[in-house]
Write an enzyme that holds these catalytic residues in place. Structure first.
Site, PDB file in Angstrom:
ATOM      1  N   THR A 199     -46.371 -21.075  -3.036  1.00  0.00           N
ATOM      2  CA  THR A 199     -45.648 -21.830  -4.069  1.00  0.00           C
ATOM      3  C   THR A 199     -44.939 -23.037  -3.473  1.00  0.00           C
ATOM      4  O   THR A 199     -44.752 -24.048  -4.139  1.00  0.00           O
ATOM      5  CB  THR A 199     -44.644 -20.880  -4.755  1.00  0.00           C
ATOM      6  OG1 THR A 199     -45.398 -19.892  -5.454  1.00  0.00           O
ATOM      7  CG2 THR A 199     -43.752 -21.590  -5.741  1.00  0.00           C
ATOM      8  N   THR A 254     -44.651 -16.367  -0.991  1.00  0.00           N
ATOM      9  CA  THR A 254     -43.676 -15.272  -0.854  1.00  0.00           C
ATOM     10  C   THR A 254     -44.306 -13.890  -1.061  1.00  0.00           C
ATOM     11  O   THR A 254     -43.771 -12.895  -0.601  1.00  0.00           O
ATOM     12  CB  THR A 254     -42.523 -15.414  -1.876  1.00  0.00           C
ATOM     13  OG1 THR A 254     -43.068 -15.380  -3.195  1.00  0.00           O
ATOM     14  CG2 THR A 254     -41.743 -16.690  -1.665  1.00  0.00           C
ATOM     15  N   ASP A 255     -45.453 -13.855  -1.776  1.00  0.00           N
ATOM     16  CA  ASP A 255     -45.984 -12.553  -2.197  1.00  0.00           C
ATOM     17  C   ASP A 255     -46.323 -11.619  -1.034  1.00  0.00           C
ATOM     18  O   ASP A 255     -46.078 -10.414  -1.117  1.00  0.00           O
ATOM     19  CB  ASP A 255     -47.220 -12.745  -3.083  1.00  0.00           C
ATOM     20  CG  ASP A 255     -46.847 -13.232  -4.481  1.00  0.00           C
ATOM     21  OD1 ASP A 255     -45.682 -13.055  -4.872  1.00  0.00           O
ATOM     22  OD2 ASP A 255     -47.720 -13.783  -5.163  1.00  0.00           O
TER      23      ASP A 255
HETATM   24  N1  ASP Z   1     -48.120 -16.372  -5.529  1.00  0.00           N
HETATM   25  C1  ASP Z   1     -47.324 -17.199  -4.639  1.00  0.00           C
HETATM   26  C2  ASP Z   1     -47.766 -16.939  -3.211  1.00  0.00           C
HETATM   27  O1  ASP Z   1     -47.422 -15.928  -2.697  1.00  0.00           O
HETATM   28  C3  ASP Z   1     -45.904 -16.870  -4.824  1.00  0.00           C
HETATM   29  C4  ASP Z   1     -44.975 -17.634  -3.958  1.00  0.00           C
HETATM   30  O2  ASP Z   1     -45.314 -18.302  -3.006  1.00  0.00           O
HETATM   31  O3  ASP Z   1     -43.763 -17.511  -4.259  1.00  0.00           O
HETATM   32  O4  ASP Z   1     -48.451 -17.744  -2.654  1.00  0.00           O
END
Ligand code: ASP
Length: 321
Positions: free
Chosen positions: A17, A96-97
């Site tokens: 993200t 973050t995932d």
């Molecule tokens: N779906 C995204 C990822 O993990 C979520 C994020 O980065 O917050 O790439």
């Protein structure tokens, strides 16, 4: 110890993200992750204009899609850069995932003394209140600071906090301060004016299993099974039948490592057939402590996703210290 002249930090982009964009700033949650190249993310930060940085785009993925081959590419890039005397440390931008999985994996494999600092964001780069710029700036500051202090190992910088790669986890699905150490304290804090305030004497030493672990062409198959009301083992039977290469099952247990009795009975059969069965907890904090006479070993202090990786690494010959 300290940074020498001519030394620099390498910033590796993997997507997430933090590199995400959307077309409508009023609907910031509607966006696509992994769109902007790492150079562009850094170039948008005037405070880093004179920072000693080099870049490499290792991947451009939404980290929900993280897999072994991206980890292999990341491991190769890290190995190459960190071997150079001029490289003082590395920053990695990530989604973050699965950040807690990559951070834990790098922590287990890394055997060097330079800082590897991961960062991410909860909001895309196009959101009016994007958190990525600040997180990236903080991550570079922390990497420079850690290199200067001779502080090495794997850390994650999010929302002004620095967490150990060994302990970090995502605790909230949308809050800006989504991460914590699962009960373990932060290693450091980045103050609003950019100063890094250390909270521990030394970062936890890395596992040191070595990058060669990533040479395995495919990882041993380890799946996660959750214990819950009415869990009767049908999921174990299904995965066992569908995957003849099944090597291990990581059970996300209730509470302090307990398993619904019918599920436990099927897990015992799987164990007798040579499939490793390890336990962690589905509860976010506290984990499962090993007890004498445990039939299914307990993995302490890790999330289920990290404990799954611990079992994968065990199957590849890496020992938990
Ligand atoms: N779906 C995204 C990822 O993990 C979520 C994020 O980065 O917050 O790439």
């Amino acid at each position: 110890m300290g940074m020498e002249s001519g030394q620099y930090i390498v910033v590796l982009g993997t997507g997430g993200t933090i590199a995400g964009t959307g077309s409508d700033p009023d609907r910031a949650w509607q966006y696509k992750a992994a769109q902007l190249p790492i150079q562009q993310l850094v170039a948008s930060l005037p405070a880093l204009a004179d920072a000693p940085l080099r870049f490499e785009q290792v991947a451009q993925i939404d980290s929900k899609d993280m897999n072994w081959s991206v980890w292999q590419a990341l491991g190769q890039a890290l190995q190459q850069h960190l071997a150079k005397p001029d490289v003082a440390g590395v920053v990695i931008t990530h989604g973050t995932d699965t950040l807690e999985e990559t951070a834990y994996l790098l922590h287990r494999l890394y055997d060097g003394g330079k800082p590897i600092v991961l960062t991410a964001s909860m909001r895309p780069a196009t959101a009016p209140d994007a958190d990525g710029p600040r997180n990236l700036l903080d991550a570079v500051r922390v990497a420079l600071w850690a290199a200067e202090q001779g502080q090495g190992g794997v850390a994650v910088v999010m929302a002004g906090q620095v967490w150990a790669g060994a302990e970090v986890r995502k605790m909230h699905s949308h809050a800006i301060d989504a991460f914590d150490g699962g009960g373990a304290p932060a290693l450091a804090t980045v103050l609003p004016e950019g100063q890094v305030l250390s909270l521990v004497d030394v970062w936890p030493p890395s596992g040191g299993a070595g990058w060669a672990i990533l040479d395995a062409p495919v990882p041993p198959r380890v799946e996660i099974i959750t214990s819950h009301a009415d869990a009767d083992g049908v999921m174990v039977r299904a995965v066992w039948a569908a995957a003849p290469d099944l090597k291990g099952l990581l059970v996300a247990c209730t509470g302090h490592g307990t398993i619904n009795a019918p599920l436990e009975a099927v897990l015992r059969q799987a164990q007798l057939a040579g499939i490793k069965v390890w336990r962690s907890s589905r509860v976010a904090r506290g984990g499962v402590q090993p007890r004498e006479g445990d039939d299914f070993p307990a993995v302490e202090g890790l999330t289920a996703a990290q404990a799954r990786l611990a079992l994968v690494l065990h199957e590849l010959g890496a020992r938990l210290s």
